[in-house]
Every structure is written in C-alpha cells, then in structure tokens.
Design an enzyme around this catalytic site. Structure first.
Site, short mmCIF file in Angstrom:
data_model
loop_
_atom_site.label_atom_id
_atom_site.label_comp_id
_atom_site.label_asym_id
_atom_site.label_seq_id
_atom_site.Cartn_x
_atom_site.Cartn_y
_atom_site.Cartn_z
N PHE A 114 3.51 2.84 -5.36
CA PHE A 114 3.29 4.25 -5.68
C PHE A 114 4.08 4.56 -6.96
O PHE A 114 5.25 4.19 -7.07
CB PHE A 114 3.80 5.10 -4.52
CG PHE A 114 3.45 6.56 -4.62
CD1 PHE A 114 2.17 6.99 -4.32
CD2 PHE A 114 4.40 7.49 -4.99
CE1 PHE A 114 1.84 8.35 -4.40
CE2 PHE A 114 4.08 8.84 -5.08
CZ PHE A 114 2.80 9.27 -4.78
N ASP A 185 9.61 0.04 1.20
CA ASP A 185 9.15 1.42 1.29
C ASP A 185 8.10 1.47 2.41
O ASP A 185 7.07 0.79 2.35
CB ASP A 185 8.56 1.88 -0.05
CG ASP A 185 8.27 3.38 -0.05
OD1 ASP A 185 7.93 3.90 1.03
OD2 ASP A 185 8.38 4.00 -1.12
N TYR A 210 6.40 13.17 6.44
CA TYR A 210 5.30 14.14 6.47
C TYR A 210 3.94 13.47 6.50
O TYR A 210 2.93 14.14 6.61
CB TYR A 210 5.39 15.09 5.26
CG TYR A 210 5.50 14.41 3.91
CD1 TYR A 210 4.37 13.91 3.29
CD2 TYR A 210 6.73 14.27 3.29
CE1 TYR A 210 4.47 13.26 2.06
CE2 TYR A 210 6.84 13.63 2.06
CZ TYR A 210 5.72 13.13 1.44
OH TYR A 210 5.83 12.49 0.24
N LYS A 211 3.90 12.14 6.38
CA LYS A 211 2.62 11.43 6.46
C LYS A 211 2.32 11.15 7.94
O LYS A 211 2.06 12.07 8.69
CB LYS A 211 2.66 10.17 5.59
CG LYS A 211 2.74 10.54 4.09
CD LYS A 211 2.93 9.36 3.17
CE LYS A 211 2.99 9.87 1.71
NZ LYS A 211 3.55 8.87 0.80
N ARG A 357 -10.36 7.64 0.04
CA ARG A 357 -9.37 7.14 0.98
C ARG A 357 -9.48 7.88 2.32
O ARG A 357 -9.54 9.11 2.36
CB ARG A 357 -7.98 7.37 0.36
CG ARG A 357 -6.85 6.76 1.10
CD ARG A 357 -5.58 6.84 0.28
NE ARG A 357 -5.05 8.20 0.23
CZ ARG A 357 -3.75 8.49 0.08
NH1 ARG A 357 -2.87 7.52 -0.08
NH2 ARG A 357 -3.34 9.73 0.05
C1 LIG Z 1 4.04 9.38 -0.52
C2 LIG Z 1 4.88 8.43 -1.28
C3 LIG Z 1 5.96 8.88 -2.06
C4 LIG Z 1 6.25 10.35 -2.24
O1 LIG Z 1 7.56 10.61 -2.58
P1 LIG Z 1 8.18 12.07 -2.38
O2 LIG Z 1 9.48 12.03 -3.08
O3 LIG Z 1 8.30 12.29 -0.89
O4 LIG Z 1 7.23 13.07 -2.98
C5 LIG Z 1 6.76 7.92 -2.68
N1 LIG Z 1 6.50 6.58 -2.53
C6 LIG Z 1 5.46 6.15 -1.80
C7 LIG Z 1 5.22 4.68 -1.66
C8 LIG Z 1 4.61 7.04 -1.17
O5 LIG Z 1 3.56 6.61 -0.47
#
Ligand SMILES: *Cc1c(COP(=O)(O)O)cnc(C)c1O
Length: 398
Positions: A114, A185, A210-211, A357
């Site tokens: 990400f 992660d 939150y996911k 997705r």
């Molecule tokens: C959803 C996601 C994030 C989001 O980061 P936030 O700081 O919570 O906005 C970061 N890394 C990955 C791999 C994600 O899937």
C-alpha cells in the site's frame, strides 16, 4: 467452538437491499457499537468527566484491547497495543527496527504494498540521511531480494489490490537467516484469515481495525512487538504515554515497560469503545471456520463471474494458500462498472488503474449474497449498464 455465522450476521446493521462486499475497506456497524459508544459518551464522559481515565479504565484500554486482538493474530499476551493510525504504526515499527540493526541501511518492500507504507519509509529514510534507502521489488521477487544488506523487510501479507497473499513463514525465515528483521502489515489479514505471529517468529507487526475488525471509520491501529524485542526496541515517536512513568512528568524520556512504550499520546477513547463492541462479535468466531467460509465464498464468486462475464480478468490467485479474503477483477472500465454495481446495491470498490475489488467477510456475507452479486454483475456487463455518464464521474474516494 463452531462458529454460528447466522448469529454473527445478526450482530451487524446491514441496510436493506445492500450486499456489502467492502468490509475489507470499512467494516459495517456492529449493532452493539452504537449503544456502547453512547454509553461511553453519556455515562462515562458525561458523568465521570476526567475521573473516567481511572474509573472507566480509559488509560488501560489500549493494552487491554490489544490483548483481545492478540488472539486474532496469534500473538502472545501483552504484545499488542492500540493507537494512532496504521501509517504512524508503520513508521514506529520501521524506526525501531532500523535502530536495532545498525550496520544496515536498507528497507526492503514490494510494489504490491500500500503506498502509505512506502511513503512513510521514504520519509523516514530522508530523516535518517542519505545512507538509508527503500528498495522496492516485484512481489514475486521478495524472497530472493532478501540479502545481507537488508536491515528490515516491510511487507503487507495480503495485497490490497489483488488479494495475493505472501508466504509469511518463508519470508520471515529467509529474513532471519540473512540477519534482517521483519515487519508484517496485517491490514488485510487481521480478521480476514488466521495469522500466527508467534509461531512464524515475526519481529514486528502492524494493522488497522476499521477494515475486517469493524471498529468504524478512523478506528485506531495496532502494533505488535515480539516479546524478545519488547525491552530493547526503542520508540522513535517517544510520546508521554509511552514513558515509563507519564505522571512523574520527568523532563527526560525513559521508555515504558514492554509494549506500553509503543503508545504515543492520548488514546481515542470513543473509537476504542466501538472497537470493544466489535470485538465481542469476534469472541464467537473460530478463525479456522472463518477461513473455510471465506475460501468457499471467494471460490464461488470467482467461478460465477468467470462463467458469466468473460470480459473480466481475474487478478486474484486461484491457489487458496496465496489468496486473502477478497477477489479482484480487471477491466478498463472498472470504475464505471463498480458505480453501476453500487447503484444496484452491490457495494465493492475500485482501485486504480483497473481493479474492481470485492471483499468477502463471512461474518455477514453468505452464499446467497454471492449468487445475487454475480447475477447483478452479469447483467451490468451483458447489457453494458455501466456505460452512462454519471458512472464515469470520479468521486474523491473510489
Ligand atoms: C488500509 C491500509 C493503510 C491505511 O493507513 P491509515 O494510516 O490507517 O490510513 C496502510 N497500509 C495498508 C497496507 C493498508 O491496507
């Protein structure tokens, strides 16, 4: 324990006429969360005022909730704490890992990660100086790219776009063999599939709530530090609540005991209340049952869409071991197709440049939902229902 998915489904607010295939991005509202948050607001904040920090246990909440998440990610008790956002937790883990491996200056990651993780690593390298660098390789090349120059690997287990899953055991073993530390992660793993951090021997892990865990928009992230590093990992974001004795108000920083040192500032008490209610649902879930149900739903969706929509190209691995809990298809008109789906009550999302997705969350999605979603997608494709101007206008959040 056998998981009763009818009971878990009943624990969520699911709007009439909606098939929600985006619990991988923002989980739905647990019915108990609204009341729990209201109680925290009115009975705790309202009546206890500042005494709530002690009386309602707000100050201990980040580690207490951390222990409940630990069960879901195969972590030892006392190794997980909540707070901040995932991007911040990535930065914290990276900074600590680099400091623990001082002879090396390379962070290894992959192009399926990400972007925020990569951005945080870039920013940290810039702060640390020109010797430090981020090396980004193709996902398939990660294992071979781990050599004796790598200080730390920063890998997201499940790719947010394609749902491709890395081999956590193999990568961790290879990293340790080469003298590198590992940061995992778990953004698309926690609550999506069984994770065994302790068994795998991971050094650090981070993730969001939150996911798949359903804590609500803006819910705090978590960080894990392996017990063997708990007293040596030094926090770069040395805020007062990670201090050994915050209320001594010492002028000099001393890291707190164990995982407590990864706290930074004041915890988000209202969001943590929502998360606690969400975790009550997880207490009734066996992760092996969850995984079996998830694979069955994703198999069903892949087979259904491939049979009905030949113009969509599968982007998710067919191999169960290499798949998370989402299915992605590619199409040049992916954005418009997804808007047409959302207009018909099937909510997934779009990730540039061409990914449709769909997340599959057995807690509230069943085989009938999948069959209905396939049917609606087939109709959208066959009748080109996506080809209307309003479905092409891009919103800020896709
Ligand atoms: C959803 C996601 C994030 C989001 O980061 P936030 O700081 O919570 O906005 C970061 N890394 C990955 C791999 C994600 O899937």
């Amino acid at each position: 324990m056998t998981t009763d998915f009818t009971a878990t489904r009943d624990a969520f607010v699911l709007p009439e006429g909606v098939i929600y295939l985006d619990g991988n991005s923002l989980g739905p509202l647990p019915k108990a969360a609204a009341a729990r948050v209201a109680q925290t607001v009115t009975a705790e904040w309202g009546q206890m005022l500042i005494t709530g920090w002690n009386k309602a246990g707000w100050m201990d909440q980040p580690a207490r909730v951390g222990d409940r998440i630990a069960r879901l990610i195969g972590a030892e008790p006392g190794t997980v704490v909540l707070g901040d956002t995932l991007s911040i937790k990535v930065y914290q883990a990276l900074a600590s890992a680099l400091e623990m491996n001082p002879g090396r200056k390379v962070i290894l990651s992959d192009s399926g990660n990400f972007p925020s993780d990569l951005y945080m690593a870039e920013g940290l390298c810039r702060t640390l100086g020109p010797d430090y660098s981020l090396r980004v390789v193709e996902p398939e090349a990660v294992l071979d790219a781990i050599d004796d120059t790598v200080a730390v690997t920063m890998i997201t287990e499940v790719d947010y776009r394609t749902g491709r899953r890395h081999d956590m055991t193999a990568i961790t073993a290879r990293a340790h063999e080469q003298g590198a530390l590992t940061i995992w992660d778990l953004a698309h793993s926690a609550g999506a599939l069984p994770v065994e951090l302790a068994k795998v021997g991971a050094d650090f892990a981070v993730g969001c709530t939150y996911k798949y865990l359903n804590s609500g928009p803006g819910g705090p992230a978590f960080i894990y530090v392996a017990p063997r590093h708990a007293e040596t990992a030094r926090p770069a974001l040395s805020g007062w609540l990670g201090h050994e004795s915050p209320f001594a108000f010492d002028l000099a920083y001393r890291p707190g005991r164990g995982i407590e040192r990864m706290r930074v500032g004041t915890p988000p008490v209202l969001q943590l209340a929502a998360l606690e209610a969400a975790l009550d649902v997880w207490d009734q879930v066996d992760l092996a049952d969850l995984r079996a149900a998830s694979l069955s739903l994703t198999d069903q969706f892949i087979a259904g869409v491939e049979a009905a929509c030949p113009e969509l190209t599968l982007a998710t691995p067919r191999d169960h071991d290499r798949r998370g809990s989402q299915v992605s298809f590619r199409h040049p008109q992916g954005y418009a197709i997804m808007q047409a789906m959302i207009a018909r009550g099937v909510i997934g999302d779009f990730r540039a440049p061409d990914i449709l997705r769909f997340g599959f969350t057995p807690l509230f999605i069943g085989a009938e939902d999948v069959a209905n979603a396939v049917e609606i997608l087939a109709e959208v494709m066959a009748k080109r229902l996506w080809d209307r101007p309003e479905y092409h206008a891009r919103a800020k959040v896709t």
